[in-house]
Enzyme design. Sequence first.
Site, mmCIF file in Angstrom:
data_model
loop_
_atom_site.group_PDB
_atom_site.id
_atom_site.type_symbol
_atom_site.label_atom_id
_atom_site.label_comp_id
_atom_site.label_asym_id
_atom_site.label_seq_id
_atom_site.Cartn_x
_atom_site.Cartn_y
_atom_site.Cartn_z
ATOM 1 N N ARG A 71 8.780 -11.281 -0.996
ATOM 2 C CA ARG A 71 9.284 -10.187 -1.840
ATOM 3 C C ARG A 71 10.705 -9.786 -1.442
ATOM 4 O O ARG A 71 11.556 -9.512 -2.300
ATOM 5 C CB ARG A 71 8.327 -8.995 -1.757
ATOM 6 C CG ARG A 71 6.943 -9.314 -2.302
ATOM 7 C CD ARG A 71 5.884 -8.316 -1.860
ATOM 8 N NE ARG A 71 6.090 -7.004 -2.445
ATOM 9 C CZ ARG A 71 5.312 -5.948 -2.173
ATOM 10 N NH1 ARG A 71 4.283 -6.074 -1.331
ATOM 11 N NH2 ARG A 71 5.550 -4.786 -2.751
ATOM 12 N N LEU A 97 -2.971 -10.896 3.041
ATOM 13 C CA LEU A 97 -2.159 -10.880 1.822
ATOM 14 C C LEU A 97 -1.890 -9.413 1.495
ATOM 15 O O LEU A 97 -2.748 -8.555 1.738
ATOM 16 C CB LEU A 97 -2.917 -11.517 0.645
ATOM 17 C CG LEU A 97 -3.126 -13.026 0.625
ATOM 18 C CD1 LEU A 97 -3.954 -13.417 -0.600
ATOM 19 C CD2 LEU A 97 -1.798 -13.779 0.615
ATOM 20 N N ASP A 98 -0.729 -9.135 0.911
ATOM 21 C CA ASP A 98 -0.462 -7.772 0.449
ATOM 22 C C ASP A 98 -1.521 -7.359 -0.568
ATOM 23 O O ASP A 98 -2.078 -8.206 -1.285
ATOM 24 C CB ASP A 98 0.921 -7.689 -0.216
ATOM 25 C CG ASP A 98 2.058 -7.949 0.766
ATOM 26 O OD1 ASP A 98 1.820 -7.891 1.982
ATOM 27 O OD2 ASP A 98 3.182 -8.217 0.298
ATOM 28 N N LYS A 99 -1.762 -6.070 -0.645
ATOM 29 C CA LYS A 99 -2.781 -5.547 -1.571
ATOM 30 C C LYS A 99 -2.564 -6.036 -2.996
ATOM 31 O O LYS A 99 -3.514 -6.406 -3.695
ATOM 32 C CB LYS A 99 -2.772 -4.013 -1.533
ATOM 33 C CG LYS A 99 -3.770 -3.368 -2.485
ATOM 34 C CD LYS A 99 -3.661 -1.846 -2.434
ATOM 35 C CE LYS A 99 -4.591 -1.206 -3.468
ATOM 36 N NZ LYS A 99 -4.470 0.260 -3.505
#
Length: 312
Positions: free
Chosen positions: A241, A142-144
């Site tokens: 995103r 997962l993205d930060k």
Amino acid sequence: MDQINHSVRILEVSQENAQQRIDNFLRLHLKGVPKSMIYRIIRKGEVRVNKKRIKPDYKLKSGDLVRIPPVRVAQENVLPSPKLNKVASLEHAIVYEDDALIVLNKPSGIAVHGGSGLDFGAIEGLRALRPDARFLELVHRLDKDTSGCLLIAKKRSMLRALHEQLRNKTMHKQYLALVKGAWDKKWRSVTEPLLKNAQNSIVKVSPQGKPSETRFRIMQRYQNATLIEACPMTGRTHQIRVHTACKGHNIACDDRYGDDDFTNEMKTVGLNRLFLHALHITFYHPNLEKELTITSPLSEELSSILDKLKKS
């Protein structure tokens, strides 16, 4: 500081590692080595299996002899103290655990792993909390700044099984995102191809990009914002995103692909993080022999933001 392993290593593949791809096998045995270098040494023939060249997708067999050449390896990070608040808080973020698997409701702001100037990530934190665990590996990423469901395998057999589900697209993820404006209900599926810049990891829509698909559903409309469900059918970097941004519906407080005016508006109601959350993950659990859906509830911070917004 880096260290160099000066000697060639010959490793015999155990039954536990059988059917694992050679590139994934090397990533486990060459901690700290960039993926690009791993593919380079495979391509140049420096990695051999049974004295023969192989491709990155070669599946290992029990008894195979793997030649690993000397490469520059980043020194392993010392695990953080389990007493650190950020590490200790991960214990309370576990939403499911059995003898083969952990599902973490990853907090926003914590990377999935350390490196690139970060002291530690979620995986290092869990290893610190579980010092007796012989095997803990990320199933996916997962993205930060994205929160929510993150799978961590406690056994290599579970890692293999879940990776196969990812490859076969039988694992399903559902995210919640708060986006700018009134999401057009005709955008039920966005299929723009995505291209990642290797230098800065920025992703853009491009005909030269990889095929990508995200499916969307409207959950709630607000004044100047929409809460949507996003289901990625492919697993590209920053996919949700970029697919929302390319339609003019940027995710709230996205520092890479966001809309400054919308971000500032959301900050006035108290939002200080990316509003993207992995709410549900559905997969087949081979040990339990049944399909599971695990939910990571929205944080109080995100729920309170929705309570403040006016429905339209």
